[in-house]
Scaffold this motif. Sequence first.
Motif, PDB file in Angstrom:
ATOM      1  N   ARG A  47       7.573  -3.612  -4.519  1.00 41.84           N
ATOM      2  CA  ARG A  47       7.855  -4.989  -3.336  1.00 41.84           C
ATOM      3  C   ARG A  47       7.011  -6.213  -3.553  1.00 41.84           C
ATOM      4  NH1 ARG A  47       8.212  -4.030   2.789  1.00 41.84           N
ATOM      5  NH2 ARG A  47       9.793  -2.819   2.563  1.00 41.84           N
ATOM      6  N   TYR A  48       5.602  -5.995  -4.004  1.00 39.97           N
ATOM      7  CA  TYR A  48       4.938  -7.073  -3.895  1.00 39.97           C
ATOM      8  C   TYR A  48       4.662  -7.885  -5.710  1.00 39.97           C
ATOM      9  CZ  TYR A  48       5.029  -6.747   1.093  1.00 39.97           C
ATOM     10  OH  TYR A  48       5.121  -6.349   2.468  1.00 39.97           O
ATOM     11  N   GLY A  49       4.516  -6.844  -6.732  1.00 42.15           N
ATOM     12  CA  GLY A  49       4.347  -6.747  -7.540  1.00 42.15           C
ATOM     13  C   GLY A  49       2.418  -6.942  -8.099  1.00 42.15           C
ATOM     14  N   VAL A  50       1.202  -6.199  -7.989  1.00 41.85           N
ATOM     15  CA  VAL A  50       0.373  -5.869  -7.582  1.00 41.85           C
ATOM     16  C   VAL A  50       0.275  -4.426  -8.545  1.00 41.85           C
ATOM     17  CG1 VAL A  50      -0.034  -7.225  -5.137  1.00 41.85           C
ATOM     18  CG2 VAL A  50       0.508  -5.034  -5.363  1.00 41.85           C
ATOM     19  N   ALA A  51      -1.019  -4.357  -8.712  1.00 48.39           N
ATOM     20  CA  ALA A  51      -1.394  -2.822  -9.437  1.00 48.39           C
ATOM     21  C   ALA A  51      -2.252  -2.334  -7.549  1.00 48.39           C
ATOM     22  CB  ALA A  51      -2.821  -3.196 -10.127  1.00 48.39           C
ATOM     23  N   ALA A  52      -2.008  -1.369  -8.840  1.00 55.80           N
ATOM     24  CA  ALA A  52      -2.516  -0.030  -7.142  1.00 55.80           C
ATOM     25  C   ALA A  52      -3.392   0.928  -7.430  1.00 55.80           C
ATOM     26  CB  ALA A  52      -1.780  -0.134  -5.735  1.00 55.80           C
ATOM     27  N   ASP A  53      -3.964   1.246  -6.728  1.00 54.48           N
ATOM     28  CA  ASP A  53      -5.122   2.794  -7.152  1.00 54.48           C
ATOM     29  C   ASP A  53      -4.847   3.350  -5.723  1.00 54.48           C
ATOM     30  OD1 ASP A  53      -7.434   3.867  -8.119  1.00 54.48           O
ATOM     31  OD2 ASP A  53      -8.656   3.637  -6.728  1.00 54.48           O
TER      32      ASP A  53
END
Length: 350
Positions: free
Chosen positions: A33-39
């Motif tokens: 949805r937001y085009g971010v990276a996630a951990d």
Amino acid sequence: MTAREYVLALPAELDARDRADLARSFASAVVERYGVAADVALHAPSAGGDDRNYHAHILTTTREVEPDGLGKKTRILDAAKTGGPEIESLRELWAMQCNEALERHQKPARIDHRSYERQGVDEMPTLHLGPTSTMMERRHKAEQERKGEPYKPQTFKAQENERRRTLNDHVREMVRELAATVREVADQVKNAKKSAAQALLRAVGGLRQAELAEQARQAAEARRREEVRKEALRQQALKEARERAVQEAKGRMADMTKKAQRLAPDAREAFLAGEYPSDPFDRALKAHRHPLGTAGLDAEEKAVRTHLKVYQEQEKRQQAERQQAPARGRGRGGPSRSRSRDYDRGPDFF
């Protein structure tokens, strides 16, 4: 480095693998949805705590991830106008994913991201203790157990939660008692055979019937008034259309008379035959174009012929007068155009 954190309460009804898949599914949705990276970090319940407290911490970048590195910030989650709705949408997404997983694994539990107030549940929500208050309460509880004393909450949040749980239990007990009382009263009413109860029911039924009858009467009266109003409007429209048609017919009759008078006497009959044909089909076509239809066309023909008859008599009389008058006093020009006052106003189409 700045990051945005999401804390997820994982359903204890699922096993470890299903809980991990559920957390990663939510993280993938946020990334998409937001085009971010996630951990994603999965946490099990801590020792001495609630054994249902499986949860996950998801850290995401506050900027979009691009091929060359971090890009623009995801302002949509920070802005005052868009932040609230976006967070609400993410909470709803998490509730939907959890319930789908519980249903897929045939677990009866369900979660709802809405508050008790929005759900219509008459209960007070408890406060989140947080890590500091939780640790203080665990130490205090262990100390009380060593002393052999009953545990009583120590921190403000724990004390408030205890108070709210007590109030909720009291409310639930009151609801259960009220429900039992309602069922008891309902059974008594259902099984009652006393004449007073029957009379009361008959009276209530009579009042209801009278109310329904009054409502039906008012509805019928409203319909009648509406029909009267519509009929009055229709009659007014018909009257106005009739008046316009009559005025148009009078104007048409006057034009026909003037046209016929301007013609030579031997051409008038041909003109009248063309305007008022004797053939039924041709006459029907003429009547269709007349403002007042067949009756108007017949009346117009009669009036025009009457005008012409009077006009022709005047022509003959004036011609005879000119022939009898001395040649020197004879005026130039044709017959007088004056007409009898009785015919100037045209025929009456009413």
